[in-house]
Design an enzyme around this catalytic site. Structure first.
Site, PDB file in Angstrom:
ATOM      1  N   CYS A 104     100.779 -22.129 -11.319  1.00 18.87           N
ATOM      2  CA  CYS A 104     101.375 -21.156 -12.252  1.00 18.87           C
ATOM      3  C   CYS A 104     102.545 -20.375 -11.650  1.00 18.87           C
ATOM      4  CB  CYS A 104     100.311 -20.186 -12.743  1.00 18.87           C
ATOM      5  SG  CYS A 104      99.025 -21.030 -13.645  1.00 18.87           S
ATOM      6  N   HIS A 156     104.169 -14.684 -16.521  1.00 19.98           N
ATOM      7  CA  HIS A 156     103.506 -15.964 -16.730  1.00 19.98           C
ATOM      8  C   HIS A 156     102.581 -15.833 -17.945  1.00 19.98           C
ATOM      9  CE1 HIS A 156     101.749 -19.777 -16.112  1.00 19.98           C
ATOM     10  NE2 HIS A 156     100.543 -19.290 -15.913  1.00 19.98           N
ATOM     11  N   ASN A 204      99.339 -21.944 -22.026  1.00 22.11           N
ATOM     12  CA  ASN A 204      99.768 -21.826 -20.625  1.00 22.11           C
ATOM     13  C   ASN A 204     100.364 -23.167 -20.190  1.00 22.11           C
ATOM     14  OD1 ASN A 204      99.955 -21.695 -17.852  1.00 22.11           O
ATOM     15  ND2 ASN A 204      97.864 -20.964 -17.508  1.00 22.11           N
TER      16      ASN A 204
HETATM   17  O1  UT7 Z   1      96.961 -20.151 -15.240  1.00 15.75           O
HETATM   18  C1  UT7 Z   1      95.660 -20.289 -14.879  1.00 15.75           C
HETATM   19  C2  UT7 Z   1      95.135 -18.959 -14.649  1.00 15.75           C
HETATM   20  N1  UT7 Z   1      94.065 -18.749 -15.566  1.00 15.75           N
HETATM   21  C3  UT7 Z   1      93.901 -17.571 -16.123  1.00 15.75           C
HETATM   22  O2  UT7 Z   1      94.666 -16.665 -15.920  1.00 15.75           O
HETATM   23  C4  UT7 Z   1      92.676 -17.402 -16.983  1.00 15.75           C
HETATM   24  C5  UT7 Z   1      92.107 -16.038 -16.830  1.00 15.75           C
HETATM   25  N2  UT7 Z   1      90.866 -15.902 -17.545  1.00 15.75           N
HETATM   26  C6  UT7 Z   1      90.814 -15.902 -18.878  1.00 15.75           C
HETATM   27  O3  UT7 Z   1      91.827 -15.974 -19.528  1.00 15.75           O
HETATM   28  C7  UT7 Z   1      89.463 -15.740 -19.525  1.00 15.75           C
HETATM   29  O4  UT7 Z   1      88.478 -15.637 -18.529  1.00 15.75           O
HETATM   30  C8  UT7 Z   1      89.112 -16.907 -20.497  1.00 15.75           C
HETATM   31  C9  UT7 Z   1      89.976 -16.805 -21.742  1.00 15.75           C
HETATM   32  C10 UT7 Z   1      89.343 -18.255 -19.842  1.00 15.75           C
HETATM   33  C11 UT7 Z   1      87.665 -16.800 -20.911  1.00 15.75           C
HETATM   34  O5  UT7 Z   1      87.431 -15.558 -21.519  1.00 15.75           O
HETATM   35  P1  UT7 Z   1      86.203 -14.651 -21.063  1.00 15.75           P
HETATM   36  O6  UT7 Z   1      86.234 -13.454 -21.921  1.00 15.75           O
HETATM   37  O7  UT7 Z   1      86.293 -14.444 -19.595  1.00 15.75           O
HETATM   38  O8  UT7 Z   1      84.979 -15.545 -21.469  1.00 15.75           O
HETATM   39  P2  UT7 Z   1      83.765 -16.076 -20.577  1.00 15.75           P
HETATM   40  O9  UT7 Z   1      84.211 -17.245 -19.769  1.00 15.75           O
HETATM   41  O10 UT7 Z   1      83.101 -14.938 -19.867  1.00 15.75           O
HETATM   42  O11 UT7 Z   1      82.802 -16.589 -21.704  1.00 15.75           O
HETATM   43  C12 UT7 Z   1      82.302 -15.722 -22.710  1.00 15.75           C
HETATM   44  C13 UT7 Z   1      81.606 -16.570 -23.754  1.00 15.75           C
HETATM   45  C14 UT7 Z   1      80.631 -17.585 -23.151  1.00 15.75           C
HETATM   46  O12 UT7 Z   1      79.546 -17.745 -24.032  1.00 15.75           O
HETATM   47  P3  UT7 Z   1      78.149 -16.979 -23.780  1.00 15.75           P
HETATM   48  O13 UT7 Z   1      77.670 -17.458 -22.443  1.00 15.75           O
HETATM   49  O14 UT7 Z   1      78.477 -15.522 -23.799  1.00 15.75           O
HETATM   50  O15 UT7 Z   1      77.314 -17.426 -24.920  1.00 15.75           O
HETATM   51  C15 UT7 Z   1      81.422 -18.856 -23.124  1.00 15.75           C
HETATM   52  O16 UT7 Z   1      80.617 -20.006 -23.158  1.00 15.75           O
HETATM   53  O17 UT7 Z   1      82.572 -17.343 -24.461  1.00 15.75           O
HETATM   54  C16 UT7 Z   1      82.205 -18.731 -24.416  1.00 15.75           C
HETATM   55  N3  UT7 Z   1      83.415 -19.530 -24.427  1.00 15.75           N
HETATM   56  C17 UT7 Z   1      83.958 -19.995 -25.575  1.00 15.75           C
HETATM   57  N4  UT7 Z   1      83.586 -19.875 -26.867  1.00 15.75           N
HETATM   58  C18 UT7 Z   1      84.383 -20.472 -27.778  1.00 15.75           C
HETATM   59  C19 UT7 Z   1      84.182 -19.921 -23.384  1.00 15.75           C
HETATM   60  N5  UT7 Z   1      85.217 -20.643 -23.822  1.00 15.75           N
HETATM   61  C20 UT7 Z   1      85.106 -20.702 -25.185  1.00 15.75           C
HETATM   62  C21 UT7 Z   1      85.880 -21.299 -26.186  1.00 15.75           C
HETATM   63  N6  UT7 Z   1      85.475 -21.156 -27.474  1.00 15.75           N
HETATM   64  N7  UT7 Z   1      87.014 -21.997 -25.913  1.00 15.75           N
END
Ligand code: UT7
Length: 332
Positions: free
Chosen positions: A114, A259, A289
């Site tokens: 990135c 970014h 991204n």
């Molecule tokens: O350039 C690469 C650098 N990457 C980044 O900068 C990414 C930084 N992180 C993020 O943007 C966030 O962590 C994400 C958008 C990737 C994820 O969001 P989050 O609020 O951290 O979600 P989480 O991973 O803690 O998951 C929360 C819930 C989970 O379900 P449960 O366990 O609470 O039932 C996940 O399984 O959201 C669920 N989940 C989804 N649900 C629907 C994770 N991905 C998805 C999805 N659709 N695509």
């Protein structure tokens, strides 16, 4: 008279094929509301079958050279930032070089994910200020779609990435107070495994086997929450460091080109630094991204929309795998 590196042309390319959140919801267990709420993304672009990383790079680079009034024979060094090269080896840069018809120039890949384009800007700056080269072409090009797993266990990663390419022509200038004024780069290898694709690994014998192929190691894995928290902590620090080195203040900046990993990260950083919304250009809602292609895409679009003019002060900054962070201050 001091030498600086100045951007003389920009280019940006995305394939026509739009993939909406609803399209992804047909393939994996996700939905438009979750994706928009957590990331700000509405849609991204995927390459059509047969379009390569080099194909996209060629489009973006050609436009950047054209705006600068340059041709391949003017390019003295080619830098290519990507995490998705067409081949494992040789690097992507020689293929781009060959496609563009650039001769007798070093062609170098930068594998900084990135922050790859920002590391490329810093490298071009040092190449030019050292007096070694006068004209450097920098390209960031990514095909993420072919490396995504369309399965529920990968849904956090799959929904955020898209395909694109961007390029800058960067040239020597002796105009005072113009061009790249400063950069700040940082890396923290302690988190290298927290955002990674683990296969193929040279220390496996053989490095690719059916076993590895069937394991989840061939897909990108991310500790999303950790990346998020580190990004919002690190970005203000690296931005302040670059501003200090340039001898300018936050208020002097006309445009912040962050970014585009998650709209919430950018909103968090802007609000914690008291940066007004109208000084930030985001395009994540349309492209997701696009890793090394993101920074040139943001600056190119902001220029086209009239937000960056001659004399504008631009602060470009990013955070990503490695973990790495970078900020570059440019007087346009
Ligand atoms: O350039 C690469 C650098 N990457 C980044 O900068 C990414 C930084 N992180 C993020 O943007 C966030 O962590 C994400 C958008 C990737 C994820 O969001 P989050 O609020 O951290 O979600 P989480 O991973 O803690 O998951 C929360 C819930 C989970 O379900 P449960 O366990 O609470 O039932 C996940 O399984 O959201 C669920 N989940 C989804 N649900 C629907 C994770 N991905 C998805 C999805 N659709 N695509």
């Amino acid at each position: 008279m001091s030498i600086r590196a100045r951007v003389t042309g920009t280019g940006f390319f995305v394939p026509d094929n739009v993939v909406t959140n609803d399209d992804l919801a047909k393939l994996i267990n996700t939905n438009d509301e979750w994706i928009q709420q957590r990331t700000g993304i509405r849609e991204r672009r995927y390459v059509p079958e047969g379009m390569s990383n080099v194909d996209m790079a060629e489009h973006a680079a050609t436009d950047a050279m054209k705006e600068a009034g340059r041709t391949a024979s003017d390019v003295q060094a080619l830098l290519a930032a990507t995490l998705s090269p067409d081949y494992t080896f040789p690097s992507n840069a020689p293929f781009i070089q060959e496609r563009l018809g650039i001769r007798n120039a070093p062609a170098i890949d930068l594998r900084n994910q990135c922050t790859g384009f920002l590391y490329g800007l810093a490298t071009a700056d040092v190449f030019i200020r050292s007096g070694r080269y006068e004209r450097v072409l920098l390209v960031g090009s990514e095909i993420q779609s072919s490396g995504m797993e369309f399965a529920d266990r990968s849904r956090d990663v799959t929904v955020i990435f898209g395909d694109a390419a961007g390029a800058f022509m960067i040239e020597k200038t002796e105009e005072p107070d113009r061009g790249i004024l400063s950069f700040a780069l940082r890396g923290d290898g302690r988190s290298a495994d927290d955002l990674a694709t683990r296969a193929e690994r040279a220390y496996e014998m053989p490095r690719l086997s059916m076993e590895i192929f069937e394991s989840e190691d061939i897909w990108p894995r991310m500790k999303g929450r950790k990346v998020f928290l580190e990004a919002v902590r690190e970005l203000p620090e690296i931005i302040n460091k670059a501003l200090e080195r340039a001898g300018v203040t936050l208020d002097d900046v006309d445009l912040f080109a962050f970014h585009q990993a998650n709209l919430r990260i950018n909103q968090w950083v802007a609000s914690s630094m008291n940066i007004p919304d109208e000084k930030v250009w985001n395009n994540i809602e349309r492209y997701g991204n696009t890793t090394a292609a993101t920074i040139p895409s943001v600056i190119h679009e902001a220029r086209q929309a009239g937000f960056v003019k001659d004399g504008s002060l631009v602060c470009a900054a990013g955070f990503g795998a490695g973990f790495t962070s970078a900020a570059v201050i440019v007087r346009w």
